[in-house]
Every structure is written in structure tokens, then in C-alpha cells.
Design a protein around this motif. Structure first.
Motif, PDB file in Angstrom:
ATOM      1  N   LEU A 172       0.883  -1.171   0.000  1.00 16.92           N
ATOM      2  CA  LEU A 172       0.000   0.000   0.000  1.00 16.92           C
ATOM      3  C   LEU A 172       0.918   1.217   0.000  1.00 16.92           C
ATOM      4  CD1 LEU A 172      -2.398  -1.281   2.810  1.00 16.92           C
ATOM      5  CD2 LEU A 172      -2.856  -1.284   0.352  1.00 16.92           C
ATOM      6  N   PRO A 173       0.411   2.347  -0.458  1.00 22.35           N
ATOM      7  CA  PRO A 173       1.298   3.526  -0.494  1.00 22.35           C
ATOM      8  C   PRO A 173       1.604   4.038   0.911  1.00 22.35           C
ATOM      9  CG  PRO A 173      -0.919   4.074  -1.259  1.00 22.35           C
ATOM     10  CD  PRO A 173      -0.909   2.598  -1.035  1.00 22.35           C
ATOM     11  N   PRO A 174       2.836   4.504   1.119  1.00 19.57           N
ATOM     12  CA  PRO A 174       3.238   4.978   2.456  1.00 19.57           C
ATOM     13  C   PRO A 174       2.768   6.405   2.718  1.00 19.57           C
ATOM     14  CG  PRO A 174       5.066   5.199   0.941  1.00 19.57           C
ATOM     15  CD  PRO A 174       3.938   4.580   0.151  1.00 19.57           C
ATOM     16  N   PRO A 175       2.715   6.793   4.007  1.00 24.11           N
ATOM     17  CA  PRO A 175       2.412   8.196   4.334  1.00 24.11           C
ATOM     18  C   PRO A 175       3.625   9.086   4.094  1.00 24.11           C
ATOM     19  CG  PRO A 175       2.797   6.945   6.341  1.00 24.11           C
ATOM     20  CD  PRO A 175       2.902   5.964   5.206  1.00 24.11           C
ATOM     21  N   LYS A 176       3.374  10.366   3.922  1.00 31.00           N
ATOM     22  CA  LYS A 176       4.493  11.303   3.710  1.00 31.00           C
ATOM     23  C   LYS A 176       5.309  11.431   4.995  1.00 31.00           C
ATOM     24  CE  LYS A 176       1.809  13.936   0.376  1.00 31.00           C
ATOM     25  NZ  LYS A 176       0.978  15.138   0.161  1.00 31.00           N
ATOM     26  N   PRO A 177       6.600  11.688   4.851  1.00 34.35           N
ATOM     27  CA  PRO A 177       7.451  11.860   6.050  1.00 34.35           C
ATOM     28  C   PRO A 177       7.024  13.066   6.885  1.00 34.35           C
ATOM     29  CG  PRO A 177       8.793  11.536   4.077  1.00 34.35           C
ATOM     30  CD  PRO A 177       7.379  11.748   3.614  1.00 34.35           C
ATOM     31  N   ARG A 178       7.293  12.971   8.186  1.00 31.54           N
ATOM     32  CA  ARG A 178       7.088  14.102   9.093  1.00 31.54           C
ATOM     33  C   ARG A 178       8.310  15.027   9.028  1.00 31.54           C
ATOM     34  NH1 ARG A 178       5.999   9.357  12.083  1.00 31.54           N
ATOM     35  NH2 ARG A 178       3.889   9.129  12.889  1.00 31.54           N
ATOM     36  N   PRO A 197      10.859   4.737   2.510  1.00 30.28           N
ATOM     37  CA  PRO A 197       9.622   4.712   3.295  1.00 30.28           C
ATOM     38  C   PRO A 197       9.537   3.435   4.136  1.00 30.28           C
ATOM     39  CG  PRO A 197       9.167   5.410   1.046  1.00 30.28           C
ATOM     40  CD  PRO A 197      10.602   4.942   1.073  1.00 30.28           C
ATOM     41  N   THR A 204      -3.167   2.219   4.884  1.00 30.95           N
ATOM     42  CA  THR A 204      -3.258   3.590   4.396  1.00 30.95           C
ATOM     43  C   THR A 204      -4.302   3.661   3.288  1.00 30.95           C
ATOM     44  OG1 THR A 204      -1.482   3.065   2.852  1.00 30.95           O
ATOM     45  CG2 THR A 204      -0.859   4.155   4.905  1.00 30.95           C
ATOM     46  N   TYR A 216      -4.863   7.893  11.411  1.00 31.60           N
ATOM     47  CA  TYR A 216      -3.677   8.653  11.812  1.00 31.60           C
ATOM     48  C   TYR A 216      -3.741   9.223  13.226  1.00 31.60           C
ATOM     49  CZ  TYR A 216      -2.738   8.094   6.869  1.00 31.60           C
ATOM     50  OH  TYR A 216      -2.538   7.562   5.639  1.00 31.60           O
ATOM     51  N   VAL A 354       9.625   6.641   7.864  1.00 31.75           N
ATOM     52  CA  VAL A 354      10.814   6.318   7.052  1.00 31.75           C
ATOM     53  C   VAL A 354      11.765   5.477   7.896  1.00 31.75           C
ATOM     54  CG1 VAL A 354      10.629   8.543   5.842  1.00 31.75           C
ATOM     55  CG2 VAL A 354      12.245   8.310   7.740  1.00 31.75           C
TER      56      VAL A 354
ATOM     57  N   TRP B 194      -3.457  12.448   7.664  1.00 36.55           N
ATOM     58  CA  TRP B 194      -2.104  13.031   7.565  1.00 36.55           C
ATOM     59  C   TRP B 194      -1.728  13.141   6.096  1.00 36.55           C
ATOM     60  CZ3 TRP B 194       1.830  15.567   9.542  1.00 36.55           C
ATOM     61  CH2 TRP B 194       3.093  15.436   8.967  1.00 36.55           C
ATOM     62  N   LYS B 216       5.477   8.268  -4.595  1.00 34.24           N
ATOM     63  CA  LYS B 216       5.250   6.946  -4.001  1.00 34.24           C
ATOM     64  C   LYS B 216       4.210   6.999  -2.877  1.00 34.24           C
ATOM     65  CE  LYS B 216      10.143   5.695  -4.560  1.00 34.24           C
ATOM     66  NZ  LYS B 216      11.412   5.553  -3.832  1.00 34.24           N
ATOM     67  N   CYS B 217       3.935   8.189  -2.366  1.00 27.48           N
ATOM     68  CA  CYS B 217       3.114   8.299  -1.162  1.00 27.48           C
ATOM     69  C   CYS B 217       1.625   8.192  -1.470  1.00 27.48           C
ATOM     70  CB  CYS B 217       3.410   9.607  -0.435  1.00 27.48           C
ATOM     71  SG  CYS B 217       5.046   9.630   0.305  1.00 27.48           S
TER      72      CYS B 217
END
Lengths: 572, 237
Positions: A172-178, A197, A204, A216, A354, B194, B216-217
Motif C-alpha cells: 500500500l502507499p506509504p504516508p508522507k514523512p514528518r 519509506p 493507508t 492517523y 521512514v 495526515w 510513491k506516497c
């Protein structure tokens, strides 16, 4: 006292309801089998308002989340911990091993970090690379189809990176970095450490109509009420109960031993019902042990009979041997650029967005195996301990530490979210002289003889920890930060945590083709009792620089399919 | 009644209630009731944990004088602010009372430190700490409120350890309360989606998401669409 017998004969009795037991339950029940699941703890459903800790505020508890009753804070989902009243374990020769047990439906999968890494091709044949430990009898190609199926059934976010020893999957696609993770990416690249990631089992994105999607809150350690993260209860056992097989749950039932007949074959299990403290027995055609690597070893060693005088499956004397946990060493840093932060909601998923898979070449290093780096930080929910030594970082600016009054308030806000931390999680070499065995002098409150541990780290692990610490210090400097605490010394094993602390213990019933050097065969079937299988991490030959859960799940699926096949062919 | 006075009686009231419970031994039924009442407030506690909480609540550790002194200390450590309130509104004295019972290792430092404080105040100002003038109280605190970060705390004088502990419990108790969390501004613990660091925050830190990484996100507009892949693991939906 007479042992109370249940008249039902199950196709399979599964001991334990965590990752390995949950997956066996799902596969065997879906094949139409009649299954009993015996779990030492109570029923647990994170959707039940009485059991929910997710979305609770610290002030809902008089201790504001302090870890007095649960080791990872009182809102952590795991029942149990490093010590369980009435269920001791002991140590030999002054060695140390900390054993984390969680007695509840779903076991430790209710609170785990959800870091879901496949082992790579090299991880199954690492002896070929450095001559240490032992090769697995199977290879990545044997397990790959099951990893693929686990990805699709359970859901894991991540990215296909084409790395040689960190295989791609169905992500599944990852969340964006913090924000602090962006600082980490920048800092790591300066040193040539790759960052990708995370690969974690939270949804997600929808994968079916039964489970919800991540909202989240960052609280996966509290278990998700919409089932958006992987726990064995919510994602395997509950669906199995709705499938075509029969699933009978026996909760608060502590298995004492596997019972066998005059031919040495298993006939079922005997267990203690914790509610009435009486002994019962269950009959089954197949017994699947998935009580966790050490608990399963304990059950086997306690299952002594005329046919198995040394304990069930222990003709090789290897049950309990080759116990190994991931190595772990951690460090934190203060990042001045992250002071005086603008506050917004960055809870994200529970844990890191990440991470860094192992990047080094051990041929050029003084230790044989690698580690991955986990990252933490951010503006988390305050809990007990928040604001302790609130302006300790003043010392980096030559300002006084301590005080009281309005300045303290300002300091709390100034430093909120300015700390990042790193955890190295690495591979230890499995050794025969690291083991658990039965302590004949001690029983638990259920009258069952307990485990005694003997475990020592070697220089392989210590030098790896030294490398972790040096790496973390460099990373923190690269991020413009100040390293917190002193560099751990050689006397402190370079910060290497006590074995058991990473809760990745594996290897106690390792698999192999030769019954003299292994406990199970490549299908996790006991060499010495063909209707007993082990689907926890006991059959792992080596642990790799990954987390063990995804491999437990894939191997349990594979072994369970084999069980169905063998039953069909009437081989067992 | 001025604010200081009313807060004093608030703290006293709490301690008195605790004493009352302590005075008559709790009957089993009362304990049962306390446990089931807890179920509403402490969701997620096991029955054994609820029982333990009820037992701790039924005990009293600090006497009224100690509770009043802790209240005065807490308000000096984090003076109330108009919009939110202060440690007393945040229940900090009750929290300290509970933690002293929950983690008994804290007891001697806290209780001994309170005695030290009164002794110091009696010697210097001929009055107990809680009744001293605020300027006198601060004079005492100024000498014990700062610690040497290079020396382990347990090697520093007891009064410094004591104040450090009270400060930690005050700050932690306050910022884990409803009003403290509001004052801190923590925005989470709520369902949300988020979708990355706000752009102006990235700008402020001189950072940017890379195109390649972002590609990719997760596309949050498609989070409700069931995932499907091709045979190579490429996400199709």
C-alpha cells in the motif's frame, strides 16, 4: 483430581493466538477444518469499549499513562510484560534474558510496532556468506509466494525499491514523512546511509470491506478499534470465525503439555483453566504450537513420556537451544532547528514513516551481520514523564537548568518536539549455548515447571552495537544536533540492550533437514512426531536484520497449507 | 474568598475526602462499586488493574498540611495563567498523591523534602513554608531550584532532588491535564488524514518534499478505494 476430557476431537488444536497461531487458525479454518484455539490470556477485541485504550487522554487515568502496570505505559495494549505475577522464569550462571509475554487473544500483535519486513535471499543462506550460524533448509524462493499472499491479505505499506536483500512486495502507499523525518533523510544522506519509506502493516488504503482505513492517531501500540492495523485477533481469528470452518476459542487456558499415545504421536493437549484452576484435556488429530518461541519450547520440554523421555521432539537435545533475539541499541539527540515549533497534528501512523535498511558491507567491518535503523521524534501526545527536566537542554546554551515560574512554561514549549531518537535493530548469531531449559526447582502458580535462561552476547553483537552508536552520533551531528547522554562504554556493551529486550526471540526449535541438528523439518513439522507443527518463531534458523513477524506469518501460512494437504492425503 | 484561599480549601477538601475513605475500612461491596465505577472512566483497564486503582484511591498518603504545601509549591512552579488556569485546576496535587502511592519509591524524597522545606522556613522566617510570604518562599526556592546538569541527580543535595521531583510531577501533571494540553497546543489524538508537513512549515525550515518520494506516497483521495496490484506489485487503484 481427574483431568476433565472434552469429547470433541478437533482436526487441529492451535496453542497460542498471536501471529503464528492466528495465521494457522485462518488457513486451517478456511480449509473447512474444526479448530480449537487455546490461549493463555483473556479474550480481547480493541473495538470493545471496555478494553479500548486507543483515543484515551492521559487525564482519563489517575497515573496519566505511567508504566506502573504495563511496561510500555498504561495505554499500551499488551496484557503481561517482562514479569508476570505468579509466572516466574529464572536464569543460569548469572546471565540475563528478559522475556516479554503477552497473555491475551492476539498476543503481542496487539501492541507491536507493525514493522513488517521480508527476509531477503541472503538472510536464508547467510552461512554461505560468512561461515557463521547455519543456513535455512529453505530459500527465499520457497517463502516468496507466501510473503506475497500475506501482503495482500493483511496489508502493508511500503515501496518497491529493487534492493537485493530487502525484497519488493505488494505494498500500500506509504504516508508522507514528518518534519523530523525530513531532517533525518537529509542527515543520513550526508553519511551515505539510504532512507526509504517504512514498511508497516497499517492500512493507508482499503484492502477489503471488513477492515477500516488508518485515521492517523499514531496509537497502533494501543490496538486499532477499526482494525486498520494488523493484530492477529482482529485480522485473522475474527475473520476465521466467520469462515466455513469451526473455530472454538479456549481463552484463559494455559497449556501444560502435548499428550501423546503409545506410538509417540500427539493426541492433543492438556491445559489449566485459569478460571477454575482445574486441569482439562483436548483431543486433536494435529497439534499446532504457536505459543511463542520460548513458551513452545517450554511446552515441548514439559511433554515427557515413555516415548519421548527427553521431552517431545527433543531427541536431538536441541529444543530451547539457539535462542536469539535481535540486537538493540538506542540513542537520542536534541535538534536546535526543531525548537519553537509551530504546532500541528503530526501523529501520523503509530511509529516511523521512514527507515534505513542495512546498507553496509560486513566484509569491510569488524562484525558479521547488519542492522536497520528505526527513527522516532515529533510532537506527540503528552503522557506521564512529559516535561521531566523541562529545560535540561538549556545547558547547550549556557543557561541555567531547573528553576520555576513563567520561564518554565516557555521552556516546555520551546523544546516540545525537538528530540529525535534512533534504534538499531540487528542480527545476532544463533549459538547453541544460548538457550532456555526447564528449571526443575520452580513451577508457576499453575504448577507448570518454568523456563530457565542462559544467554550471553558475543563480540559480534557488541561490535555491532558500537557501530550503531558511532552511526547515531554521526547522524545527530549531521542533523545539526547535540547527542544526549554519554557514549556507552565497552563495560556497558556499547549500549547493547539485554537479550530479550527487542522482543524478537526466535530459534528454539529450529528447522532443518537433519533430525540430529534440528527440531522440525522444513515444513515446521517435528521430526519425531509428525502430527505436531510449530508456527511461531521457534523454527527460525536465524533472525536476520529484520523484524520477525512477517516471516512468522508467511511460514505459518506455508506450514498450514502443508497440514491441510497432509490431512487430505491421510499422511498424518 | 480570594483565589489563593479557595484553592487552598480545594486541596484540603481532596485530602479530607481521602481521609474519610481511609477512616472506615472499605467493605468489599464498596470496593466492587469503586471498580465498576472505574470502568466508565478508565476504559481499557483489566479488572485487576481497576481493583488496584480503587485500592490506591482508598489509601491516603499525604496529610492535609502536606497537600497544602504541595499545592503552594505547584502554583509557584507553574503560576496559573488567565486563559487556562494552573496546577490546582489541573488536579496536580491529587496526581502527586496518587503517584506517591503508585510509585512508593517517591515517598521518602517527597515527604522528607516537605519536612526540609518547613524546617528551612521555620529557621529563616519563623513560619511554615506554606504560610510564608511569597518573597520568602521564593528566596528558599531560588537556592534549591537549579541543578547541575553535569552531576547525576542522586548525587546532588536532597533538597535539590526533592524540588526537581516536585517540578517534574507538577509539569507532567499539568501538561497531561485537559487544560495543560490545551495550553501546550497539542493537536492530535483525533481522527484525521495526515497529508504531510504544511507548506509554510517546510518553507520555514528550508525543506521540500522530493517529487520522486511524493509520487510513491498515498493519494489520500483514493484511500477508500480497495487496493489492487498487477503481478509485479504495482498498485493499480
Amino acid at each position: 483430581m481427574q483431568i476433565k476430557e472434552n469429547a470433541t476431537v478437533y482436526d487441529a488444536i492451535i496453542v497460542g493466538s498471536g501471529a503464528g497461531g492466528g495465521m494457522a487458525t485462518k488457513i486451517l479454518a478456511d480449509a473447512g477444518l474444526k479448530v480449537a484455539v487455546v490461549e493463555a490470556g483473556p479474550f480481547f477485541d480493541p473495538k470493545d469499549p471496555k478494553q479500548q485504550t486507543q483515543m484515551k487522554w492521559p487525564y482519563e487515568s489517575p497515573r496519566r499513562g505511567a508504566a506502573t502496570t504495563r511496561d510500555f505505559g498504561e495505554f499500551d495494549a499488551a496484557y503481561g510484560g517482562w514479569e508476570i505475577e505468579g509466572e516466574p522464569y529464572t536464569h543460569k550462571d548469572g546471565t540475563k534474558f528478559d522475556w516479554f509475554r503477552s497473555h491475551m487473544l492476539g498476543g503481542r500483535t496487539n501492541h507491536w510496532g507493525r514493522i513488517s519486513l521480508r527476509f531477503g535471499p541472503k538472510d536464508f543462506k547467510h552461512k554461505d556468506v560468512d561461515g557463521l550460524g547455519e543456513n535455512w533448509p529453505i530459500s527465499y524462493e520457497d517463502i516468496k509466494p507466501y510473503y506475497d499472499k500475506v501482503d495482500k491479505l493483511i496489508g502493508v505499506f511500503g515501496t518497491n525499491e529493487g534492493l537485493p536483500n530487502d525484497p519488493d512486495g505488494f505494498f500500500l502507499p506509504p504516508p508522507k514523512p514528518r518534519l523530523h523525518e525530513l531532517y533525518y533523510i537529509k542527515g543520513a544522506r550526508k553519511t551515505g546511509i539510504p532512507v526509504i519509506p517504512s514498511r508497516m502493516s497499517m492500512l493507508t488504503k482499503k484492502i477489503n470491506n471488513e477492515r477500516g482505513v488508518c485515521f492517523y492517531c499514531g496509537q497502533c501500540s494501543r490496538a486499532c478499534q477499526v482494525y486498520a492495523d494488523f493484530s492477529a485477533g482482529t485480522c485473522l481469528i475474527f475473520p476465521a470465525q466467520k469462515g466455513r470452518g469451526q473455530v472454538d476459542l479456549f481463552t484463559n487456558c494455559m497449556v501444560r503439555e502435548v499428550t501423546t499415545d503409545e506410538n509417540g504421536k500427539a493426541t492433543g493437549v492438556s491445559y489449566i483453566n485459569k478460571e477454575d484452576r482445574k486441569e482439562y484435556s483436548l483431543k486433536g488429530r494435529v497439534v499446532v504450537l504457536a505459543a511463542s518461541a520460548c513458551s513452545t519450547a517450554r511446552i515441548l520440554l514439559n511433554s515427557k513420556s515413555k516415548q519421548h523421555p527427553n521431552g517431545l521432539g527433543n531427541g536431538s537435545d536441541l529444543v530451547g537451544k539457539y535462542l536469539h533475539d535481535s540486537t538493540g541499541s538506542s540513542r537520542a539527540g536534541f535538534i536546535p532547528d526543531l525548537m519553537n515549533r509551530e504546532i500541528y497534528n503530526e501523529d501520523g501512523v503509530g511509529g516511523m514513516h521512514v527507515y534505513s535498511p542495512w546498507w553496509g558491507d560486513n566484509k569491510n567491518l569488524d562484525f558479521p551481520r547488519g542492522y536497520h535503523i528505526e527513527v522516532w521524534g515529533g510532537m506527540g501526545m503528552p503522557n506521564y514523564g512529559f516535561g521531566f527536566n523541562p529545560n535540561d537542554f538549556n545547558r547547550f546554551f549556557g543557561l541555567p537548568t531547573g528553576g520555576y515560574g513563567e520561564q518554565l512554561r516557555k521552556d516546555v514549549k520551546k523544546y516540545y518536539g525537538s528530540v529525535v531518537g534512533f534504534g538499531g535493530r540487528g542480527e545476532a548469531i544463533a549459538r547453541k549455548d544460548n538457550y532456555c531449559e526447564i528449571d526443575p526447582t520452580t513451577v508457576d502458580e499453575w504448577g507448570i515447571p518454568v523456563l530457565r535462561f542462559h544467554y550471553k552476547w558475543s563480540d559480534y553483537e557488541r561490535k555491532q552495537a558500537r557501530h550503531m552508536q558511532a552511526t547515531f552520533e554521526e547522524l545527530i551531528h549531521n542533523m545539526g544536533g547535540e547527542v544526549l547522554g554519554d557514549t556507552p562504554s565497552a563495560e556497558q556493551d556499547y549500549g547493547l540492550l539485554a537479550p530479550g529486550r527487542i522482543i524478537h526471540e526466535v530459534g528454539t526449535t529450529r528447522m532443518g533437514d537433519d533430525p540430529k541438528t534440528s527440531v522440525t523439518n522444513r515444513y515446521q513439522q517435528l521430526h519425531e512426531a509428525d502430527n505436531v507443527f510449530i508456527t511461531d518463531a521457534g523454527p527460525f534458523v536465524s533472525q536476520a536484520d529484520k523484524n520477525c513477524t512477517w516471516t512468522i506469518l508467511a511460514l505459518s501460512w506455508r506450514a498450514s497449507e502443508y497440514i491441510v494437504e497432509q490431512l487430505k492425503q491421510q499422511n498424518i | 474568598m480570594d483565589r489563593r484561599q479557595s484553592l487552598k480549601s480545594l486541596a484540603l477538601g481532596t485530602a479530607a475526602a481521602g481521609l474519610a475513605l481511609h477512616g472506615c475500612k472499605m467493605e468489599d461491596q464498596e470496593l466492587q462499586e469503586a471498580v465498576s465505577a472505574g470502568a466508565e472512566h478508565y476504559f481499557g483497564r483489566t479488572p485487576e488493574e481497576l481493583e488496584q486503582i480503587a485500592k490506591l484511591h482508598a489509601e491516603t498518603f499525604f496529610n492535609p498540611h502536606e497537600m497544602e504545601t504541595l499545592s503552594v509549591l505547584a502554583e509557584l512552579i507553574l503560576p496559573p495563567v488567565e486563559q487556562y488556569g494552573g496546577p490546582l485546576e489541573a488536579g496536580v496535587p491529587d496526581f502527586m498523591e496518587f503517584m506517591a502511592k503508585d510509585i512508593p519509591e517517591l515517598q521518602v524524597t517527597l515527604r522528607g523534602g516537605l519536612m526540609w522545606l518547613d524546617h528551612k522556613s521555620n529557621t529563616e522566617f519563623q513560619t511554615e513554608f506554606k504560610s510564608a510570604q511569597q518573597a520568602q518562599q521564593k528566596e528558599i526556592l531560588d537556592a534549591i531550584a537549579f541543578y547541575d546538569p553535569e552531576v547525576p541527580l542522586q548525587e546532588q543535595p536532597l533538597e535539590i532532588q526533592f524540588f526537581s521531583l516536585v517540578r517534574n510531577l507538577t509539569v507532567s501533571g499539568y501538561y497531561t491535564s485537559k487544560l495543560g494540553i490545551e495550553e501546550l497546543g497539542y493537536k492530535g489524538n483525533t481522527p484525521n488524514i495526515w497529508d504531510g508537513v504544511p507548506q509554510h512549515v517546510l518553507d520555514k525550515h528550508g525543506l521540500a518534499y522530493e517529487e520522486e518520494w511524493l509520487a510513491k506516497c498515498v493519494d489520500q483521495s483514493k484511500r477508500g478505494v480497495i487496493a489492487e496490484w498487477d503481478e509485479n506489485g504495482n498498485l493499480l487503484t
